[in-house]
Design an enzyme around this catalytic site. Sequence first.
Site, mmCIF file in Angstrom:
data_model
loop_
_atom_site.group_PDB
_atom_site.id
_atom_site.type_symbol
_atom_site.label_atom_id
_atom_site.label_comp_id
_atom_site.label_asym_id
_atom_site.label_seq_id
_atom_site.Cartn_x
_atom_site.Cartn_y
_atom_site.Cartn_z
ATOM 1 N N PRO A 259 0.788 -1.227 0.000
ATOM 2 C CA PRO A 259 0.000 0.000 0.000
ATOM 3 C C PRO A 259 0.824 1.282 0.000
ATOM 4 C CG PRO A 259 -0.072 -1.041 2.158
ATOM 5 C CD PRO A 259 0.605 -1.999 1.233
ATOM 6 N N ASN A 260 0.295 2.242 -0.728
ATOM 7 C CA ASN A 260 0.792 3.609 -0.822
ATOM 8 C C ASN A 260 2.085 3.754 -1.615
ATOM 9 O OD1 ASN A 260 -1.375 4.768 0.731
ATOM 10 N ND2 ASN A 260 -0.411 3.840 2.521
ATOM 11 N N TYR B 94 10.864 8.999 1.811
ATOM 12 C CA TYR B 94 10.886 8.005 0.735
ATOM 13 C C TYR B 94 11.631 8.450 -0.517
ATOM 14 C CZ TYR B 94 7.404 5.861 3.724
ATOM 15 O OH TYR B 94 6.766 5.302 4.800
ATOM 16 N N HIS C 11 12.694 -2.496 2.193
ATOM 17 C CA HIS C 11 12.049 -1.233 2.580
ATOM 18 C C HIS C 11 12.921 -0.096 2.077
ATOM 19 C CE1 HIS C 11 9.230 -3.330 5.158
ATOM 20 N NE2 HIS C 11 10.256 -4.041 5.583
ATOM 21 N N ARG D 8 12.779 4.730 12.588
ATOM 22 C CA ARG D 8 11.473 5.383 12.540
ATOM 23 C C ARG D 8 10.647 5.013 13.770
ATOM 24 N NH1 ARG D 8 8.836 4.871 6.920
ATOM 25 N NH2 ARG D 8 7.556 6.484 7.885
ATOM 26 N N GLU E 295 12.716 -9.375 1.947
ATOM 27 C CA GLU E 295 11.905 -8.240 2.408
ATOM 28 C C GLU E 295 12.723 -6.971 2.211
ATOM 29 O OE1 GLU E 295 10.391 -6.514 6.727
ATOM 30 O OE2 GLU E 295 10.711 -8.672 6.530
ATOM 31 N N ASN F 20 8.171 -5.599 -0.886
ATOM 32 C CA ASN F 20 8.015 -4.418 -0.045
ATOM 33 C C ASN F 20 6.535 -4.364 0.319
ATOM 34 O OD1 ASN F 20 7.778 -1.961 1.207
ATOM 35 N ND2 ASN F 20 9.001 -0.846 -0.292
ATOM 36 N N ALA G 153 3.249 -0.938 4.884
ATOM 37 C CA ALA G 153 2.634 -0.990 6.218
ATOM 38 C C ALA G 153 2.156 -2.386 6.602
ATOM 39 C CB ALA G 153 1.480 0.000 6.295
ATOM 40 N N ARG H 115 4.756 11.221 -2.022
ATOM 41 C CA ARG H 115 4.425 10.871 -0.635
ATOM 42 C C ARG H 115 5.667 11.029 0.251
ATOM 43 N NH1 ARG H 115 4.185 5.061 2.004
ATOM 44 N NH2 ARG H 115 3.405 5.663 4.047
#
Length: 155
Positions: free
Chosen positions: A20-21, A33, A109, A116, A107, A83, A86, A28
């Site tokens: 998502p996103n 990012y 990111h 964070r 995985e 990725n 969330a 964003r």
Amino acid sequence: MEPAADQSRMSDTVHVLNGPNLNLLGTREPGIYGAATLADVEALCRAEGAALGFEIHFRQTNSEGALVDFIQEARGARGIVLNAAAYTHTSVALRDAVAAVGVPTIEVHLSNVFAREAFRHHSFLSPVVRGVICGFGPQSYVLGLRALASLPPTP
């Protein structure tokens, strides 16, 4: 006709799956990012994939169920670069899908999730993937592809 052993060989397809996103990359929270768009990330993955001899299937969805479907569709592939965004921190369903397909999964990111918010420090995926790469922006994907290339193909 090829012998049965050759038919069962793993393909050189790598599924690069995005949650998502990530469709909003470039606009964003660029301070977190970066300015690269998802199309930029895709182009980077396709170029690196070609150099490594991989056919890249690149997909993005905002839907958890669709992402589970994408993971299941990767059965028999050389690997997955995932990725989950969330959903990394919330989804037992994605964890179970990765465990069920038995495909080497990396995985990734864009940001360093450990620098964070505390809720981002936990991943449901990490226990069932081959490795985790975070904090290198779009290069996290390149490193994920290279990690898959370093693994022997799974029979």
